[in-house]
Design an enzyme around this catalytic site. Structure first.
Site, PDB file in Angstrom:
ATOM      1  N   GLU A 378      47.827  52.303  34.608  1.00  0.00           N
ATOM      2  CA  GLU A 378      46.586  51.864  33.969  1.00  0.00           C
ATOM      3  C   GLU A 378      46.481  52.268  32.497  1.00  0.00           C
ATOM      4  O   GLU A 378      45.542  52.957  32.091  1.00  0.00           O
ATOM      5  CB  GLU A 378      45.383  52.397  34.766  1.00  0.00           C
ATOM      6  CG  GLU A 378      45.375  51.887  36.190  1.00  0.00           C
ATOM      7  CD  GLU A 378      44.236  52.442  37.034  1.00  0.00           C
ATOM      8  OE1 GLU A 378      43.452  53.265  36.514  1.00  0.00           O
ATOM      9  OE2 GLU A 378      44.134  52.058  38.208  1.00  0.00           O
ATOM     10  N   GLU A 496      48.602  47.223  45.073  1.00  0.00           N
ATOM     11  CA  GLU A 496      47.503  47.996  45.674  1.00  0.00           C
ATOM     12  C   GLU A 496      46.427  47.095  46.262  1.00  0.00           C
ATOM     13  O   GLU A 496      45.240  47.380  46.163  1.00  0.00           O
ATOM     14  CB  GLU A 496      46.862  48.925  44.630  1.00  0.00           C
ATOM     15  CG  GLU A 496      47.816  49.884  43.953  1.00  0.00           C
ATOM     16  CD  GLU A 496      47.123  50.828  42.979  1.00  0.00           C
ATOM     17  OE1 GLU A 496      45.872  50.905  43.002  1.00  0.00           O
ATOM     18  OE2 GLU A 496      47.824  51.484  42.198  1.00  0.00           O
TER      19      GLU A 496
END
Length: 580
Positions: A378, A496
């Protein structure tokens, strides 16, 4: 939990006795009963985090495990427990006797923790379940704390004057609904029992507090004995076998027939893996790849500057090997899940050295044991202005790595990971880049710059979290991004995925199934997409649970429900493999 409604059905009683005595035998002071079960000798304590085993003695050191909030605030205690060691099963009263050395003397607190139910960690948040914590404080008092499963903090905490120091042999008795605490044969008082061990199981944890001296060596556990009382039965249960029975009717069996290397996986947590047999069976039989949900994050395995503990992470690797699964390791560098000490340095060069040492040590430890790494997680900003003001869309807020090195931290991280584990595939992992827009454009440009600079990046993980209807993306949009990466010579994966649906959402389960199947279909049809993973697989432990209440309210977001029953999403994933 079987503990609500104000009526506590007691199936067990615990006796822990605390005695300060040089040369005492360490036998419990119960009311008489069965044979002693030596829990320390002839049982495996080598996987207990924070300990060193030698000559049937455990040295317990301070780990200082804490879980910080996503905004880097707070620090919820996350003490370890012995998942891969012995635990107890009892249908009635029993005694546990523990001899501890090196306690008191203003040298930090020393603790034994008995868990009636193992805590659940919902993706960086720990839900406490019923447990009893008893120990000797730095000032020599005996402290008893009890969690009832209804909150983070102890429901009961009581101190008893003792003057304990040096070598201590425990002793507290529980009769009816009260724990009766003793020390050296002296009764100190009682503590109400809300039914901590109502399910008849006891798991063990050991803790050492550093106190004011971070160099404290900790304390030693030299004896741990259990005994059934009053004719009741007690069994010592060792860790389960990791190898699980395989099935031809599973996601991994379907993935094996795709015609090219392709893995189907899920994020797994070590607590339920070792304590929930149905979870363990599904995890080992359904998936060909696992992602550690938390155990590889810095605050879980590098809690103090010079302290690493790989025991829980190693458990996941052992489980993967036992079941012929690959490990997609998550994550080396992130702005979240950092221990507080990693944010303390102001000197950019010190921050750089911290990052590089962490990568070298962690990736080096797992060299040859994991197939892939999320090297950087991220890196894109949550601030929409950063995509238009010349910051190139990279996260500067709350990232010590960007603040110290700018974009170069990404280059350095990938190069360091490659040096430490040259054969592992290296990924950048990001959320919200499945859809069109500035976030995706900035990520694509970043990957292109990295490739132009010769950075050893192999792939990009698309998280595909769909928490709300607005997060749902046309699979063809996702396909176009996978193809864009293919043109750069970069792989892609669904890393995910979860799709949360509400009770009031019409055809929610159908939508959930369509979303998951649609992304899997793209991956199967695009040659550079290498795997499809969900973030967990059952709502029982899913990270989208509502953690604002106790106990957490499970969500509806994964292919198996909270009762571990397959949903329509699971059936659609199987069908999608068959159609490929």
């Amino acid at each position: 939990m079987g503990l609500g409604g104000g009526t506590w059905q007691r199936l067990t009683a615990v006796v822990l006795v605390m005695v300060v005595a040089a040369g005492c035998t360490g036998q419990g002071e119960g009311a008489g009963g069965g044979n002693d079960e030596d829990l320390l000798r002839n049982h495996d304590w080598t996987q207990m985090p924070g300990t060193t085993a030698r000559n049937d003695i455990l040295q317990v050191s301070a780990l200082d495990w804490h879980i910080v909030e996503q905004d880097s605030s707070g620090g919820q205690p996350n003490p370890p427990l012995n998942l891969a060691g012995p635990h107890l099963r009892s249908d009635g009263d029993f005694t546990v006797t523990a001899r501890m050395s090196g306690v008191g003397d203003d040298d930090g607190d020393s603790w034994l923790r008995l868990y009636g139910r193992v805590p659940v960690i919902y993706d960086e948040w720990r839900q406490e379940r019923p447990s009893l914590r008893v120990g000797v404080t730095a000032d020599g008092q005996v402290k008893v704390q009890i969690w009832d499963g209804e909150g983070d903090e102890p429901a009961t905490s009581k101190d008893f004057d003792c003057g304990c120091s040096g070598t201590v042999t425990l002793a507290v008795s529980s009769i009816g609904d009260a724990f009766r605490v003793k020390a050296d044969g002296r009764r100190l008082g009682t503590v109400q029992d809300p039914g901590v061990f109502a399910e008849g199981t006891v798991w063990f944890g050991l803790e050492a507090d550093a106190g004011e001296d971070e160099r404290r060596e900790g304390w030693r556990l030299t004896q741990l004995i259990a005994r059934a009382e009053s004719g009741d039965s007690l069994r010592v249960i060792n860790a389960p076998q990791l190898r699980q029975k395989q099935s031809d009717d599973s996601l991994r069996a379907r993935a094996a027939h795709v015609g090219r290397p392709f893995d189907v996986g899920a994020a797994l947590a070590e607590n339920p893996l070792l304590t929930d047999s149905r979870y363990r069976a599904l995890a080992g039989s359904q998936f060909s790849m696992l992602t550690p949900e938390n155990a590889f994050k810095p605050q879980f395995l590098h809690p103090r500057r010079d302290v690493y503990d790989f025991r829980d992470a190693d458990l996941l690797v052992r489980f993967a090997r036992a079941n012929d699964m690959k490990v997609h390791a998550h994550t080396l560098v992130w702005h979240e899940a950092l221990p507080n000490w990693m944010r303390e340095a102001d000197d950019p060069e010190e921050v750089r050295r911290t990052m590089l040492r962490h990568i070298a040590t962690v990736a080096g430890h797992f060299k040859g044991k994991v197939a892939e790494w999320d090297v950087v997680n991220e890196p894109m900003s949550d601030d929409e202005k950063s995509y238009t003001n010349g910051d190139l869309g990279l996260r500067s807020e709350q990232s010590p790595w960007f603040e110290a090195m700018g974009e170069e931290y990404i280059d350095e991280a990938f190069r360091a990971a490659h040096r430490a584990d040259p054969k592992a595939r290296l990924f950048l992992n990001e959320y919200g880049v499945e859809e069109e827009g500035e976030r995706w454009d900035a990520l694509y440009d970043l990957v292109k710059r990295l490739k132009e600079r010769g950075v050893p990046i192999d792939g990009v993980g698309f998280q595909n979290h769909e928490y709300a209807p607005g997060d749902r993306i046309d699979p063809e949009t996702f396909r176009s991004h996978v193809r864009d990466l293919a043109e750069l010579g970069v792989q892609a994966r669904v890393s995910e995925m979860d799709v949360a649906v509400g009770e009031d959402e019409e055809d929610g389960r159908q939508t959930q199934a369509d979303e998951m199947a649609g992304k899997l279909r793209v991956c199967l049809e695009e040659p550079n997409c290498t795997s499809f993973s969900t973030w967990g697989f059952t709502d029982r432990y899913g990270s989208t649970a509502d953690t604002e209440i106790y106990p957490a309210r499970t969500a509806d977001s994964l292919p198996w429900d909270a009762a571990l029953r397959p949903k329509l999403a699971y059936e659609r994933l199987l069908e999608t493999f068959d159609e490929a």
